[in-house]
Design an enzyme around this catalytic site. Structure first.
Site, short mmCIF file in Angstrom:
data_model
loop_
_atom_site.label_atom_id
_atom_site.label_comp_id
_atom_site.label_asym_id
_atom_site.label_seq_id
_atom_site.Cartn_x
_atom_site.Cartn_y
_atom_site.Cartn_z
CG ASP A 185 -4.66 1.71 4.69
OD1 ASP A 185 -4.91 2.63 3.90
OD2 ASP A 185 -5.10 1.67 5.85
CG HIS B 224 -6.79 6.94 4.38
ND1 HIS B 224 -6.87 6.61 3.04
CD2 HIS B 224 -8.06 7.10 4.81
CE1 HIS B 224 -8.14 6.61 2.67
NE2 HIS B 224 -8.88 6.89 3.72
CG ASP C 242 -1.89 1.18 1.17
OD1 ASP C 242 -2.95 1.04 0.55
OD2 ASP C 242 -1.57 2.25 1.73
CD GLU D 255 -1.62 6.22 2.56
OE1 GLU D 255 -2.13 5.13 2.84
OE2 GLU D 255 -2.25 7.16 2.01
#
Length: 563
Positions: free
Chosen positions: A171, A166, A25, A27
């Site tokens: 995540d 998030h 994941d 960001e």
């Protein structure tokens, strides 16, 4: 004599219980790999349902993090100032990945950023096998238990120990738990080996591939195509600039929509109508869908179900959001949705004082009638207990004026209320009022634009590539179109003769909106106008900035809420 031979482990394939997965994941500072940067990478490596390794690091994006991203992820500029840049992080991550199956939720997003980072910094993308948990969720969950396939929804369905927040590692952990929950379900459908994952990528069945010959006799021109069933029934209507290429695309592995595949299984033929312009093809598609109601068309399938806002037919009317084909006097719209119609109603109710109770009131109030709290707050004149003496008719005049002509008084009243709420730091309520005002202005703008189009007949022209594209409209309906390289005025004269030959009582709202979008494109010129083509001085277009503000806010949220 038949000899039984036991297959080797290689022939059987690799069981999913022995497959190594790396769930990743990211960001980022935004949604575009080319314009935005990675701020955090989190990854979980599992085998046989057990975690065998984790990878996590913040990443210096090389620039400021947008405020809405900070609010979403909690990652600030101060947190990444000492973090390594992505060029230093990539070698470690690629080593962690190895030859495992790469898993991500909405894999196109994460893989897109990783591939772009590799390209920029000279690292070879290892091209791992990729599994998208969004795709798995479409097979492993029902609409009832997971109406959307967001990570937070799936985490709830599968009861993950980790709640998505998030942040990349959290995540990734949640996605890993969701992955194994879905694989347990899919095992009942024969998905037990690594090689079985390919069957989840919607390969085109051979029975459907053989139907690709339908496209052979389709012209490579713009127009409308219709897939027909064995009894001649219309199954699906669509449009394309290249009919042959579009029809052929339905029989490739890129077509993954389950409903469309069901349609293709029934289809025995495809009919086409060649159109001189893409505009005419688009409008003809809308008309055909309205006429035939093909079972596999979702867009435009119910064109008469357009949302409007109107006053009810009673002595002391109230506002009602309804669905109908056309508006009448004192109807606002068409609205973009029933939700927008209700928002616009709330703006009018607050600014003007329209009653909100749903009781059908008698002309003379009943002896036992009681007023609600809105009377005490001064927000309603209370015709429920005061009848004709309440002055409610003045309220109705203001409401009808806003619905039919000018929303400016409502806009000004709501503007003051929004400003007041913001000054008191009630930002959430101010935002709700702003959205209600935006919906009202948007509906009024659409009312004004469509009314202007329906009030005239016209012929317009615009330059497209190396030719001129002309279109003729009569009271909102397309009367004809053509495409010429020269002789524009001759073509316009011919199109003008089609006004009286048009056999449409009233154009669908969707057709009128398509016509307006074409007419409002830069470079479009009016050649003939019969009637009045204008926008009122008191039109809602003066207040467009409220609509733009709401859309801008919505686009920012969509960009950040990718999960």
């Amino acid at each position: 004599m038949t000899v039984a031979v036991q297959g080797s482990l290689e022939e059987i394939g690799e069981p999913l219980s022995a497959t190594t997965f790396v769930v990743v994941d990211l960001e980022t500072t935004g949604g575009s790999p080319r314009d935005c940067e990675i701020t955090e990478i989190g990854a979980v490596k599992t085998r046989g349902g057990e975690v065998v390794g984790e990878f996590q690091t913040l990443v210096d994006p090389g620039g400021p993090i947008p405020p809405y991203i900070v609010a979403l992820t909690g990652i600030t500029d101060a947190m990444v100032v000492a973090a390594p840049p992505i060029a230093q992080v990539l070698p470690s991550f690629l080593e962690f990945l190895g030859d495992a199956v790469l898993v991500a939720h909405n894999a196109r997003f994460d893989v897109g950023f990783l591939k772009e980072a590799c390209r920029r910094h000279g690292y070879a993308w290892p091209a791992p096998e990729i599994v998208d948990t969004v795709l798995l969720a479409r097979r492993a969950t029902t609409k009832e238990e997971a109406p959307n396939k967001k990570l937070v929804t799936l985490a709830r369905v599968f009861g993950t120990r980790v709640t998505p927040n998030h942040r990349a590692l959290e995540d990734a952990r949640a996605t890993s738990e969701v992955l194994h929950g879905m694989l347990e379900r899919l095992a009942a459908f024969g998905i037990t080996h690594r090689e079985d994952l390919d069957s989840l990528r919607n390969p085109m069945p051979s029975a459907l591939r053989r139907k690709a010959t339908m496209a052979d006799r389709v012209p490579a021109k713009p127009g409308v195509y219709t897939f027909c069933g064995p009894l001649g029934e219309r199954l699906y209507v669509g449009t394309s600039r290249n009919l042959r290429a579009r029809v052929k695309s339905y029989f490739t592995s890129s077509e993954s929509r389950r409903g469309i595949r069901d349609m293709l299984a029934l289809a025995v033929d495809v009919d086409t109508v060649v159109c001189p312009t893409q505009l005419e093809a688009t409008i003809l598609e809308v008309r055909m869908i309205d006429q035939w109601r093909p079972r596999y068309n979702r867009r435009s399938a119910r064109p008469e179900r357009t949302a409007w806002l109107r006053l009810t037919d009673e002595r002391y009317p109230r506002l009602s959001a309804v669905k109908s084909a056309y508006g009448e006097p004192s109807w606002l719209g068409p609205m973009r949705s029933m939700a927008d119609a209700r928002l616009a109603a709330s703006a009018l109710e607050q600014a003007i004082g329209i009653r909100t109770c749903t009781t059908r009131l008698t002309i003379v109030p009943r002896a036992d009638a009681r007023a609600c709290i809105l009377k005490d707050l001064g927000a309603c004149t209370a015709p429920c207990i005061r009848g004709e003496e309440s002055g409610y008719d003045v309220t109705l005049l203001a409401a009808r004026d806003a619905l039919d002509r000018d929303v400016s008084p409502v806009v000004e009243a709501m503007r003051r209320e929004v400003a007041s709420r913001a000054e008191r730091l009630e930002y959430e309520r101010a935002g709700e009022l702003r959205d209600a005002l935006s919906a009202l202005v948007d509906g009024a703008m659409r009312r004004d634009r469509l009314a202007a189009l329906r009030a005239c007949r016209l012929v317009a022209v615009r330059r497209v590539d190396e030719a001129w594209e002309l279109a003729s409209f009569s009271h909102g309906a397309l009367a004809g179109s053509t495409r010429v390289e020269s002789g524009v005025w001759d073509a316009a004269d011919e199109l003008r003769t089609r006004w009286d030959a048009l056999e449409i009582d009233a154009a669908l709202v969707e057709e009128q909106e398509i016509a307006l979008r074409w007419l409002e494109r830069p470079g479009t010129r009016l050649l003939y106008v019969d009637g009045e083509w204008s926008s009122p001085v008191t039109g809602a277009g003066r207040h467009r900035h409220w609509v733009d503000a709401r859309r801008s806010d919505h686009d920012s949220r969509v960009g950040s809420e990718r999960r």
